[in-house]
Scaffold this motif. Structure first.
Motif, PDB file in Angstrom:
ATOM      1  N   LEU A  17      -2.379  47.892 -14.317  1.00  0.00           N
ATOM      2  CA  LEU A  17      -2.089  47.474 -12.960  1.00  0.00           C
ATOM      3  C   LEU A  17      -1.011  48.327 -12.317  1.00  0.00           C
ATOM      4  CD1 LEU A  17      -2.095  43.716 -13.834  1.00  0.00           C
ATOM      5  CD2 LEU A  17      -3.851  44.950 -12.598  1.00  0.00           C
ATOM      6  N   VAL A  18      -1.011  48.348 -10.995  1.00  0.00           N
ATOM      7  CA  VAL A  18       0.071  48.958 -10.247  1.00  0.00           C
ATOM      8  C   VAL A  18       0.916  47.796  -9.731  1.00  0.00           C
ATOM      9  CG1 VAL A  18       0.667  50.536  -8.388  1.00  0.00           C
ATOM     10  CG2 VAL A  18      -1.488  50.811  -9.607  1.00  0.00           C
ATOM     11  N   ASP A  67       3.526  47.298  -7.976  1.00  0.00           N
ATOM     12  CA  ASP A  67       3.957  47.245  -6.585  1.00  0.00           C
ATOM     13  C   ASP A  67       2.875  46.716  -5.653  1.00  0.00           C
ATOM     14  OD1 ASP A  67       6.506  48.035  -6.569  1.00  0.00           O
ATOM     15  OD2 ASP A  67       6.178  50.018  -5.709  1.00  0.00           O
ATOM     16  N   LEU A  68       1.638  47.036  -5.987  1.00  0.00           N
ATOM     17  CA  LEU A  68       0.553  46.685  -5.083  1.00  0.00           C
ATOM     18  C   LEU A  68       0.195  45.207  -5.219  1.00  0.00           C
ATOM     19  CD1 LEU A  68      -1.873  49.743  -5.308  1.00  0.00           C
ATOM     20  CD2 LEU A  68       0.076  49.369  -3.810  1.00  0.00           C
ATOM     21  N   THR A  69      -0.458  44.682  -4.200  1.00  0.00           N
ATOM     22  CA  THR A  69      -0.804  43.274  -4.205  1.00  0.00           C
ATOM     23  C   THR A  69      -1.996  43.026  -5.125  1.00  0.00           C
ATOM     24  OG1 THR A  69      -2.350  43.504  -2.398  1.00  0.00           O
ATOM     25  CG2 THR A  69      -0.078  43.035  -1.804  1.00  0.00           C
ATOM     26  N   GLU A  89      -5.056  44.553  -3.539  1.00  0.00           N
ATOM     27  CA  GLU A  89      -5.144  46.007  -3.659  1.00  0.00           C
ATOM     28  C   GLU A  89      -5.484  46.425  -5.089  1.00  0.00           C
ATOM     29  OE1 GLU A  89      -2.146  47.625  -0.226  1.00  0.00           O
ATOM     30  OE2 GLU A  89      -1.257  46.618  -1.934  1.00  0.00           O
ATOM     31  N   ILE A  99      -9.296  45.868  -5.676  1.00  0.00           N
ATOM     32  CA  ILE A  99     -10.261  46.790  -5.058  1.00  0.00           C
ATOM     33  C   ILE A  99     -10.012  48.247  -5.446  1.00  0.00           C
ATOM     34  CG2 ILE A  99     -10.627  45.284  -3.070  1.00  0.00           C
ATOM     35  CD1 ILE A  99      -8.995  47.608  -1.555  1.00  0.00           C
ATOM     36  N   LEU A 100      -8.951  48.493  -6.243  1.00  0.00           N
ATOM     37  CA  LEU A 100      -8.521  49.881  -6.472  1.00  0.00           C
ATOM     38  C   LEU A 100      -9.633  50.773  -7.021  1.00  0.00           C
ATOM     39  CD1 LEU A 100      -5.984  51.542  -6.085  1.00  0.00           C
ATOM     40  CD2 LEU A 100      -5.385  51.096  -8.452  1.00  0.00           C
ATOM     41  N   ALA A 101     -10.308  50.323  -8.082  1.00  0.00           N
ATOM     42  CA  ALA A 101     -11.317  51.182  -8.710  1.00  0.00           C
ATOM     43  C   ALA A 101     -12.489  51.407  -7.776  1.00  0.00           C
ATOM     44  CB  ALA A 101     -11.794  50.554 -10.013  1.00  0.00           C
ATOM     45  N   GLN A 131     -12.421  51.322  -4.504  1.00  0.00           N
ATOM     46  CA  GLN A 131     -11.965  52.202  -3.436  1.00  0.00           C
ATOM     47  C   GLN A 131     -11.867  53.644  -3.934  1.00  0.00           C
ATOM     48  OE1 GLN A 131     -11.166  51.302   0.006  1.00  0.00           O
ATOM     49  NE2 GLN A 131     -11.644  53.466  -0.159  1.00  0.00           N
ATOM     50  N   ALA A 132     -11.383  53.808  -5.159  1.00  0.00           N
ATOM     51  CA  ALA A 132     -11.257  55.156  -5.718  1.00  0.00           C
ATOM     52  C   ALA A 132     -12.628  55.808  -5.810  1.00  0.00           C
ATOM     53  CB  ALA A 132     -10.596  55.096  -7.085  1.00  0.00           C
ATOM     54  N   PRO A 157     -12.700  53.776   3.615  1.00  0.00           N
ATOM     55  CA  PRO A 157     -12.032  52.543   3.182  1.00  0.00           C
ATOM     56  C   PRO A 157     -13.017  51.376   3.158  1.00  0.00           C
ATOM     57  CG  PRO A 157     -11.449  53.056   5.440  1.00  0.00           C
ATOM     58  CD  PRO A 157     -12.223  54.234   4.931  1.00  0.00           C
ATOM     59  N   ARG A 209     -10.910  43.766 -11.169  1.00  0.00           N
ATOM     60  CA  ARG A 209     -11.007  45.118 -10.635  1.00  0.00           C
ATOM     61  C   ARG A 209     -12.296  45.794 -11.107  1.00  0.00           C
ATOM     62  NH1 ARG A 209      -6.660  49.372 -12.533  1.00  0.00           N
ATOM     63  NH2 ARG A 209      -5.374  48.281 -11.024  1.00  0.00           N
TER      64      ARG A 209
END
Lengths: 508, 342
Positions: free
Chosen positions: A350-351, A353-355, A358, A361-363, A365-366, A373, A416
């Motif tokens: 996980l990151v 800082d991100l919610t 976020e 959806i990270l993977a 979105q990547a 977006p 994710r």
């Protein structure tokens, strides 16, 4: 019984939106091992942090050996004899073992550090723990287990009266756990009170003398170990009878031969990486759960990383869906619908800082690229769906993910990858360090996903779990894949342990 | 009230207001704005105009810092792009031709793209630590700028170019519109696409981002290119202000002010979450401070020291741990945002 060395009375602590502790009482006697039990979010960590001065309680009093105390922080607490060893080893990997043990209180001579004395005392301390290692070597060069022992050595050197072990065993293998328990008993016999937090119920019963159970920030009760059988403990922890796990077990497994009749989703042929994992061959079919068993450091994670392209294989070849594919990097693996939930949620997953949204959806979105977006409406739909389906708590997707408990972070990581609808899901220790309720949910999910046709590689140190879920079990030993067993009724934990212990099929 | 106090921008805004108030008390005409020749004049408007180059550089720096890096070369890039533009214009028969000024700008921006790509390759592809990688261009870039100007200060007489620095549009300084346009563009680029989130992800946890399938090299590369382009525009402004290009002094130390502006704005030097609005406030605070030093007739010998003291105060007042020492008797070991019920 003697007088308690520690009494905590009516401790309450409220965080924005959460009543983490509500009028909790807690006692520790000298010379006992006391297990603090409860699900994630029950308030165990908060109670420990209140005790060690990381948090100040909103209400309540702490009494240490007859004097009321209120520590300003862990350093003050340690100076008063309350030492803590945390779940994640928090020492400095870039300092030597001796420096780590004595950092902040180095033996001095004429104002400068007395290195000889420091090394000598470090060796003596570690000898008490039956650990014979080079104390001048960098801590980072040793295994996690050894690092844990060094953390304990550091803790007991500070003339500890109370030693708090927060999930000390989650990264240790069975032999190391036994060694740790021996040391715990030895320390107990010298009169130290040990507060022990773990998720492994068996371990509680093999080492603890008494149990305090918390639930939702409230005290459930304090029991001598003999008066609280395991089942009763689980009931007290979760507050209802739990039969999810039993029901899972009753489900008949699908036949392996039928599963493997089709073309495998992924086939690894002699894949390996020098110095990391010896060449191995493994096939995983759609709808199949392959369990990967083995001791800590046997190469389980390394196999997963090669399959995902996180590390590059330097021998062998991959065949995905019948076509040969180089697995160059994670992007390539994701392109083939492979997903990987790392065992290190915080550093590799996980990151913080991100919610929550976020992170979920990270993977996806990547994979789309930053120029395309994911529309916010679609994000919210997907996130809401998985927050609900995996019951992620708290359910507000706009809070930073680092504010979630371990089990919920694990679910965020799962979510994710699930929204990317992978065809192979690699789960590395997905249930480590999370409570029994979340564990059951994740196991249930694995069964559902594989029933739906997804291939799953399931890595766990807990053999029962591997046995319960897998259709096929691959056993790792010393960075070799030593055997593969069809998981039918004849296979038991003993079989696997034999395979782990002996040199697999090659005999001895 | 407490919700207001917990807002990210509360302390920067408070500092800015305090600085402005101090000035207004010292010199009541400070806040006055006059209309002369159809243009608005006044100290406050001057502050905004003069801070435009710093805002531009700091916006680019914000993205670089969000990836977990740093760009020390922006000052040199200011000098180089300013020098290239001025050199080209000085070679033209008609320095007032709009076409040649536009060509000069394109040349300057093109060179900045190359320089940004150079930084990006060193950091993202070769993997040199950002502070070292950009230090190379910080030092070498001054030489490059000198090379372009042949060691001289190039003076030009071009009114279209001058407009970038001191011209007016709709009664307001042109520079303000340039800074505004770049801000809007960058905000759209990062927040209308997923670029912003992905930059924050890479800066927040590089390994986790890689394992989530983010091609972080491209993202980091892009951040350095954007930073260089922002610096180039700032370089045009700085040289247009004085109608001359001095390879030695144009944009000197602006990288340090920019880093400071980013930090005051709440973006962590460790990378992760970034805030353009905070960065702009930070740049305004720094420029207000500079103006204050002049306005209050603080002697040049002590002005740097004065600035330093105020900057330290600004940083301390923003730190929750420091404020706690004054609001409570006993400092808590962790700040509020780190408290996690577990």
């Amino acid at each position: 019984m003697t007088h308690p060395v520690l009494t905590m009375t009516s401790i309450s602590k409220t965080f924005p939106g959460v009543r983490a502790l509500d009028g909790v009482q807690f006692r520790l006697f000298p010379g006992e091992i006391h297990a603090l039990m409860g699900e994630n979010g029950a308030g165990k960590s908060t109670l420990i942090k209140v005790l060690t001065g990381v948090y100040s309680p909103d209400e309540g009093a702490i009494d240490l050996a007859g004097t009321p105390v209120s520590f300003g922080g862990p350093m003050q607490a340690a100076a008063a004899g309350v030492s803590t060893v945390y779940q994640e080893v928090n020492l400095c990997a870039n300092l030597s073992v001796a420096e780590n043990i004595f950092i902040g209180r180095e033996p001095r001579r004429l104002g400068s550090i007395h290195w000889g004395e420091m090394r000598r005392r470090a060796r003596a301390l570690l000898a008490r723990l039956d650990l014979d290692i080079d104390v001048t070597a960098l801590l980072g060069t040793y295994s996690l287990a050894v690092q844990q022992m060094v953390a304990i050595a550091r803790a007991i050197d500070i003339k500890a009266r109370i030693l708090i072990l927060d999930e000390p065993t989650s990264s240790l293998d069975a032999r190391e756990v036994e060694q740790l328990f021996r040391i715990m008993r030895q320390l107990r016999d010298t009169g130290i009170a040990i507060l022990f937090v773990t998720h492994f119920l068996d371990q509680v019963y093999s080492v603890a003398d008494r149990i305090t159970v918390l639930r939702n920030g409230k005290l459930v009760g304090e029991y001598p170990i003999a008066e609280l059988p395991q089942l009763a403990l689980v009931e007290k922890m979760i507050g209802k009878e739990l039969d999810v796990l039993e029901r899972l077990e009753e489900q008949p497994k699908r036949d392996l031969a039928a599963l493997e009749a089709s073309t495998p989703f992924i086939q690894a042929d002699g894949v390996g990486r020098k110095g990391v994992v010896a060449p191995f061959s493994l096939t995983i079919h759609g709808g199949e759960v392959v369990g990967l068993a083995g001791l800590l450091g046997s190469g389980r994670t390394e196999v997963a990383r090669l399959l995902f392209g996180a590390d590059r294989a330097d021998s062998g070849r991959f065949v995905v869906n019948g076509a040969q594919t180089p697995m160059r990097n994670p992007v390539a693996a994701i392109g083939h619908d492979i997903a990987f939930c790392s065992e290190n949620r915080r550093t590799e997953g996980l990151v913080g800082d991100l919610t929550v949204r976020e992170n979920i959806i990270l993977a996806m979105q990547a994979a789309r690229g930053w120029l395309r977006p994911l529309p916010r409406r679609r994000q919210d739909e997907l996130v809401a769906k998985y927050v609900e389906a995996l019951s992620i708590r708290p359910s507000d997707p706009e809070i930073p993910v680092r504010n979630l408990s371990g089990g919920n972070q694990q679910k965020v990581l799962l979510a994710r990858w699930l929204i990317t609808e992978p065809r192979l899901l690699i789960l590395d220790e997905p249930t480590r360090g999370i409570d029994i309720g979340a564990k059951a949910e994740i196991q249930k999910l694995v069964v559902q996903l594989s029933d739906g046709g997804m291939a799953v590689l399931f890595i766990s140190a807990e053999l029962e779990e591997v046995l319960r879920l897998s259709h096929k079990i691959a056993v790792m030993r010393d960075r070799n894949l030593v055997s593969q067993l069809a998981n039918d009724d004849t296979v038991s934990a003993e079989h696997i342990m034999q395979a782990i212990a002996s040199a697999g099929g090659t005999g001895q | 009230m407490s919700a207001l106090k917990n807002h990210r921008l509360f302390w920067p805004v408070l500092v800015l207001v305090a600085l402005l108030t101090a000035n207004a008390i010292y010199r009541p005409s400070f806040l006055a704005v006059q209309m002369r020749d159809g243009h608005l004049y006044g100290s406050v408007i001057d502050i905004v105009r003069l801070s435009a180059p710093l805002i531009l550089v700091a916006l680019g720096m914000t993205l670089v810092i969000a990836t977990g890096g740093i760009d020390l070369s922006v000052g040199s890039i200011c000098a180089i792009s300013g020098a290239v533009a001025c050199f080209y214009i000085s070679q033209q028969p008609d320095q007032n031709s709009l076409a040649s000024v536009l060509t000069a700008l394109v040349l300057g921006l093109g060179l900045a793209l190359v320089l940004g790509a150079w930084n990006g390759v060193l950091v993202a592809i070769i993997g040199i630590q950002p502070i070292i990688a950009t230090l190379i261009l910080m030092v070498a870039g001054r030489g490059l700028a000198q090379l372009i100007t042949e060691g001289q200060i190039i003076t030009i007489n071009s009114s279209p170019y001058k407009t970038i620095g001191v011209g007016h549009l709709l009664t307001l300084p042109f520079a303000i519109f340039v800074a505004l346009a770049v801000t809007v563009l960058l905000a759209a680029l990062t927040r209308r696409t997923a670029l912003g989130m992905i930059i924050e992800s890479v800066g927040g946890n590089a390994e986790a981002s890689r394992l989530a399938g983010i091609r972080s090299r491209r993202i980091i590369f892009l951040a350095y290119v954007i930073s260089a382009v922002c610096a180039a525009i700032a370089g045009f402004m700085l040289t247009a202000n004085v109608s001359s290009a001095d390879g030695n002094s144009a944009g000197l130390w602006i990288e340090l002010d920019a880093i400071l502006a980013v930090v005051i704005g709440g973006t962590s030097l460790a990378g992760g979450r970034f805030f353009f609005s905070g960065t702009i406030l930070g740049a305004l605070i720094i420029q207000t401070l500079t103006t204050t030093v002049y306005a209050m007739d603080i002697s040049p010998q002590t002005s740097l020291l004065f600035k330093a003291v105020v900057v330290i105060a600004v940083c301390l007042i923003q730190a929750p741990a420091f404020r706690d020492k004054f609001t409570r008797r006993k400092p808590t070991a962790v700040s509020q945002k780190e408290q996690v019920p577990a």
